[in-house]
Design an enzyme around this catalytic site. Structure first.
Site, PDB file in Angstrom:
ATOM      1  N   PHE A  13       0.832  -1.213   0.000  1.00 58.58           N
ATOM      2  CA  PHE A  13       0.000   0.000   0.000  1.00 58.58           C
ATOM      3  C   PHE A  13       0.872   1.272   0.000  1.00 58.58           C
ATOM      4  O   PHE A  13       0.960   1.990  -1.012  1.00 58.58           O
ATOM      5  CB  PHE A  13      -0.926  -0.079   1.218  1.00 58.58           C
ATOM      6  CG  PHE A  13      -1.637   1.184   1.593  1.00 58.58           C
ATOM      7  CD1 PHE A  13      -2.272   1.967   0.642  1.00 58.58           C
ATOM      8  CD2 PHE A  13      -1.694   1.585   2.934  1.00 58.58           C
ATOM      9  CE1 PHE A  13      -2.959   3.133   1.005  1.00 58.58           C
ATOM     10  CE2 PHE A  13      -2.369   2.733   3.313  1.00 58.58           C
ATOM     11  CZ  PHE A  13      -2.998   3.509   2.352  1.00 58.58           C
ATOM     12  N   LEU A  83      10.192  -0.353   3.798  1.00 62.28           N
ATOM     13  CA  LEU A  83       8.778  -0.452   4.178  1.00 62.28           C
ATOM     14  C   LEU A  83       8.282  -1.892   4.269  1.00 62.28           C
ATOM     15  O   LEU A  83       7.179  -2.117   4.778  1.00 62.28           O
ATOM     16  CB  LEU A  83       7.889   0.267   3.154  1.00 62.28           C
ATOM     17  CG  LEU A  83       8.072   1.768   2.994  1.00 62.28           C
ATOM     18  CD1 LEU A  83       8.712   2.085   1.651  1.00 62.28           C
ATOM     19  CD2 LEU A  83       6.775   2.520   3.141  1.00 62.28           C
ATOM     20  N   ALA A  84       9.041  -2.863   3.750  1.00 66.03           N
ATOM     21  CA  ALA A  84       8.542  -4.240   3.737  1.00 66.03           C
ATOM     22  C   ALA A  84       8.254  -4.705   5.153  1.00 66.03           C
ATOM     23  O   ALA A  84       9.095  -4.559   6.045  1.00 66.03           O
ATOM     24  CB  ALA A  84       9.566  -5.174   3.087  1.00 66.03           C
ATOM     25  N   GLU A  86       5.175  -7.281   7.630  1.00 66.09           N
ATOM     26  CA  GLU A  86       3.826  -7.771   7.900  1.00 66.09           C
ATOM     27  C   GLU A  86       3.167  -6.634   8.661  1.00 66.09           C
ATOM     28  O   GLU A  86       3.718  -6.126   9.642  1.00 66.09           O
ATOM     29  CB  GLU A  86       3.869  -9.042   8.757  1.00 66.09           C
ATOM     30  CG  GLU A  86       4.402 -10.266   8.026  1.00 66.09           C
ATOM     31  CD  GLU A  86       3.472 -10.758   6.922  1.00 66.09           C
ATOM     32  OE1 GLU A  86       2.271 -10.416   6.940  1.00 66.09           O
ATOM     33  OE2 GLU A  86       3.940 -11.481   6.037  1.00 66.09           O
ATOM     34  N   THR A 132       5.899   2.832  12.839  1.00 66.08           N
ATOM     35  CA  THR A 132       4.496   3.148  13.128  1.00 66.08           C
ATOM     36  C   THR A 132       4.345   3.801  14.503  1.00 66.08           C
ATOM     37  O   THR A 132       5.175   3.579  15.401  1.00 66.08           O
ATOM     38  CB  THR A 132       3.667   1.837  13.094  1.00 66.08           C
ATOM     39  OG1 THR A 132       2.394   2.085  13.663  1.00 66.08           O
ATOM     40  CG2 THR A 132       4.319   0.730  13.907  1.00 66.08           C
ATOM     41  N   ASP A 133       3.264   4.551  14.673  1.00 68.10           N
ATOM     42  CA  ASP A 133       2.980   5.139  15.990  1.00 68.10           C
ATOM     43  C   ASP A 133       2.597   4.061  17.015  1.00 68.10           C
ATOM     44  O   ASP A 133       2.609   4.316  18.224  1.00 68.10           O
ATOM     45  CB  ASP A 133       1.871   6.204  15.896  1.00 68.10           C
ATOM     46  CG  ASP A 133       0.539   5.680  15.361  1.00 68.10           C
ATOM     47  OD1 ASP A 133       0.447   4.492  14.994  1.00 68.10           O
ATOM     48  OD2 ASP A 133      -0.424   6.482  15.315  1.00 68.10           O
ATOM     49  N   GLU A 134       2.272   2.847  16.512  1.00 70.81           N
ATOM     50  CA  GLU A 134       1.777   1.816  17.432  1.00 70.81           C
ATOM     51  C   GLU A 134       2.844   1.342  18.416  1.00 70.81           C
ATOM     52  O   GLU A 134       2.517   0.753  19.445  1.00 70.81           O
ATOM     53  CB  GLU A 134       1.187   0.641  16.637  1.00 70.81           C
ATOM     54  CG  GLU A 134       0.098   1.116  15.694  1.00 70.81           C
ATOM     55  CD  GLU A 134      -0.765   0.036  15.070  1.00 70.81           C
ATOM     56  OE1 GLU A 134      -0.894  -1.045  15.657  1.00 70.81           O
ATOM     57  OE2 GLU A 134      -1.331   0.296  13.996  1.00 70.81           O
ATOM     58  N   TYR A 158       2.288  -7.247  16.377  1.00 71.81           N
ATOM     59  CA  TYR A 158       2.711  -6.336  15.298  1.00 71.81           C
ATOM     60  C   TYR A 158       3.537  -5.183  15.857  1.00 71.81           C
ATOM     61  O   TYR A 158       4.672  -4.941  15.427  1.00 71.81           O
ATOM     62  CB  TYR A 158       1.479  -5.787  14.549  1.00 71.81           C
ATOM     63  CG  TYR A 158       1.800  -4.593  13.660  1.00 71.81           C
ATOM     64  CD1 TYR A 158       2.664  -4.715  12.574  1.00 71.81           C
ATOM     65  CD2 TYR A 158       1.242  -3.330  13.911  1.00 71.81           C
ATOM     66  CE1 TYR A 158       2.968  -3.617  11.763  1.00 71.81           C
ATOM     67  CE2 TYR A 158       1.538  -2.236  13.110  1.00 71.81           C
ATOM     68  CZ  TYR A 158       2.406  -2.387  12.042  1.00 71.81           C
ATOM     69  OH  TYR A 158       2.710  -1.297  11.241  1.00 71.81           O
ATOM     70  N   LYS A 162       7.541  -4.219  15.385  1.00 71.67           N
ATOM     71  CA  LYS A 162       8.024  -2.936  14.818  1.00 71.67           C
ATOM     72  C   LYS A 162       8.916  -2.224  15.844  1.00 71.67           C
ATOM     73  O   LYS A 162       9.933  -1.632  15.482  1.00 71.67           O
ATOM     74  CB  LYS A 162       6.840  -2.040  14.420  1.00 71.67           C
ATOM     75  CG  LYS A 162       6.016  -2.540  13.248  1.00 71.67           C
ATOM     76  CD  LYS A 162       6.768  -2.606  11.921  1.00 71.67           C
ATOM     77  CE  LYS A 162       7.107  -1.260  11.349  1.00 71.67           C
ATOM     78  NZ  LYS A 162       7.659  -1.372   9.959  1.00 71.67           N
ATOM     79  N   ASN A 187      -2.099   6.073  11.318  1.00 77.97           N
ATOM     80  CA  ASN A 187      -2.842   5.253  10.343  1.00 77.97           C
ATOM     81  C   ASN A 187      -2.970   5.956   9.000  1.00 77.97           C
ATOM     82  O   ASN A 187      -3.393   7.110   8.943  1.00 77.97           O
ATOM     83  CB  ASN A 187      -4.264   4.970  10.861  1.00 77.97           C
ATOM     84  CG  ASN A 187      -4.282   3.940  11.949  1.00 77.97           C
ATOM     85  OD1 ASN A 187      -3.689   4.125  12.998  1.00 77.97           O
ATOM     86  ND2 ASN A 187      -4.965   2.837  11.706  1.00 77.97           N
ATOM     87  N   PRO A 213     -18.006  -4.851  10.186  1.00 77.65           N
ATOM     88  CA  PRO A 213     -17.688  -5.236  11.572  1.00 77.65           C
ATOM     89  C   PRO A 213     -16.957  -4.114  12.312  1.00 77.65           C
ATOM     90  O   PRO A 213     -15.888  -3.671  11.880  1.00 77.65           O
ATOM     91  CB  PRO A 213     -16.770  -6.457  11.389  1.00 77.65           C
ATOM     92  CG  PRO A 213     -16.177  -6.306  10.023  1.00 77.65           C
ATOM     93  CD  PRO A 213     -17.093  -5.472   9.197  1.00 77.65           C
ATOM     94  N   ASN A 257     -13.577   5.122  15.696  1.00 76.02           N
ATOM     95  CA  ASN A 257     -13.912   4.247  14.562  1.00 76.02           C
ATOM     96  C   ASN A 257     -15.374   4.401  14.158  1.00 76.02           C
ATOM     97  O   ASN A 257     -15.694   4.427  12.968  1.00 76.02           O
ATOM     98  CB  ASN A 257     -13.608   2.787  14.925  1.00 76.02           C
ATOM     99  CG  ASN A 257     -12.116   2.541  15.078  1.00 76.02           C
ATOM    100  OD1 ASN A 257     -11.300   3.269  14.514  1.00 76.02           O
ATOM    101  ND2 ASN A 257     -11.758   1.528  15.855  1.00 76.02           N
TER     102      ASN A 257
END
Ligand code: NAD
Ligand code: TYD
Length: 352
Positions: A13, A83-84, A86, A132-134, A158, A162, A187, A213, A257
């Site tokens: 993406f 960037l590669a 999962e 990522t911010d995660e 995940y 990271k 995101n 969902p 969300n």
């Protein structure tokens, strides 16, 4: 060619937007797109630049030690934009080890290949790691933001993978003097996002009258950034960021969300000429994600102040553009749903 830049995960993406930006903007660079074409890799994202003279695609796995060492030798790589990965939290809950293999070992392997290839002459070289911010964990509803100094506190396999890869990047800088830079982004949304992620999944389901969902009560907050603005930030940081530094990238654009999906439903009603309120009837609250982080919000003032980047699009405008893209490119989604997108490589590249 003045420089050879290796972009990993360029068929995914965000990677595909970065590859396109660099191929079009920098005719003097050779852009080498290295991607394993996992389920998330789609060369159909890059049809428009596939034959550009300054672009080449290499199918390969970042966890393969011999292959990556050979790649650095054969292409004489000056810079890496990595960037590669999962990238989907739900998959990291069902198969955590795949995330450790690619995100942790794969990143360490690339760092090592760069260190070996560049040893003795690291001037003018750069290893840029996209994170990522995660990694920072979750915020409460208290108006605070993630800054670059925030302590790491990952909760999902995940984000833990990271976080671990970020630590390896810093360790290679501190121990071996590798010229690295890291960015941690919020995101992303936009064209070409795999339809397992919230926004393209919801667009697909609304279009096809399938339930949407929503995990838990839909009260979790994410800070959404248009993918093209992320690609622009990556360009700025790659060229002007300082070695050893971290830059947070975000949209200053927090949505629960459920509010986001309601806004999306209104746009879809309009685009599909449905009575307002029709698509929202598809919203279905389902079992919450395990370890679901409550709120992410990025403070990107360092990047704005030091490198002059800022988001270009308001969210409502970006969301509408995104809906238009998916509705105008229904073949792209259909090819993913029926699996045809994975045959593109065989057709276009294998026999070259
Ligand atoms: P994506 O899942 O769409 O794409 C990942 C790409 O990496 C795919 O093309 C896949 O084939 C490739 N890949 C996976 N494993 C590989 C391996 N072992 N060797 C070579 N290639 C491999 O991901 P995305 O959403 O584009 O995210 C790209 C990067 O940006 C990731 O590092 C992710 O952590 C980070 N990021 C994503 C977001 C987001 O909102 N999507 C936000 C912040 C940071
Ligand atoms: P996602 O797009 O998977 O990104 P991330 O988990 O990396 O933030 O999910 C965004 C938010 O949407 C997250 O809070 C989980 C939620 N979500 C749902 O409620 N339903 C879904 O079907 C998906 C995929 C996500």
């Amino acid at each position: 060619m003045r420089k050879t830049i290796l972009i990993t995960g360029g068929a995914g993406f965000i990677g595909s937007h970065v590859v396109r930006l660099f191929v079009n903007k920098y005719p003097d660079y050779l852009i080498v797109n290295l991607d394993a074409l996992t389920y998330a890799g789609n060369l159909g994202n890059l049809i428009d630049i596939a034959d550009a003279p300054n672009y080449t695609f290499v199918k390969g796995d970042i966890t393969d030690e011999r292959f990556t060492a050979d790649l650095f030798r054969s292409f004489s790589i000056d810079g890496v934009i990595h960037l590669a990965a999962e990238s989907h939290v739900d998959r990291s809950i069902s198969d955590p080890l795949a995330f450790i293999r690619t995100n942790v070992f794969g990143t360490a392997n690339l760092l090592n290949a760069a260190k070996e290839a560049w040893k003795g002459d690291m001037a003018e070289k750069r290893f840029y790691h996209i994170s990522t911010d995660e990694v920072y964990g979750a915020l409460a509803f208290d108006g605070t933001f993630f800054t670059e100094n925030r302590k790491y506190d990952p909760h999902s396999p995940y984000s833990a993978s990271k976080a671990s890869s970020d630590h390896f990047v810093r360790a290679y800088h501190d121990t071996f003097g590798l010229p690295v830079v890291i960015s941690n982004c919020s995101n992303n949304y936009g064209a070409n996002q795999f339809p397992e992620k919230l926004i393209p999944l919801a667009i697909h389901n609304i279009k096809n009258n399938i339930s949407i969902p929503i995990y838990g009560k839909g009260e979790n907050v994410r800070d959404w950034l248009w993918v093209n603005d992320h690609a622009r930030a990556i360009d700025v940081i790659f060229h002007s960021g300082n070695n050893g530094e971290t830059y947070n990238i975000g949209g200053n654009n927090e949505w629960t969300n459920i509010d986001l999906i309601r806004a999306l439903c209104r746009i879809m009603d309009k685009k599909l000429s449905r009575e307002i309120g029709t698509s929202a009837q598809l919203i279905t609250f389902v079992k919450d994600r395990a370890g679901h982080d409550l709120r992410y919000a990025i403070d990107s003032s360092k990047l704005q102040r030091e490198l002059g980047w800022e988001p270009s699009l308001q969210f409502e405008e970006g969301l509408e553009k995104t809906v238009d893209w998916y509705l105008d490119n229904q073949n792209w989604l259909e090819n993913i749903i029926n699996g045809d997108y994975q045959k593109y490589y065989e057709k276009q590249y294998k026999e070259r």
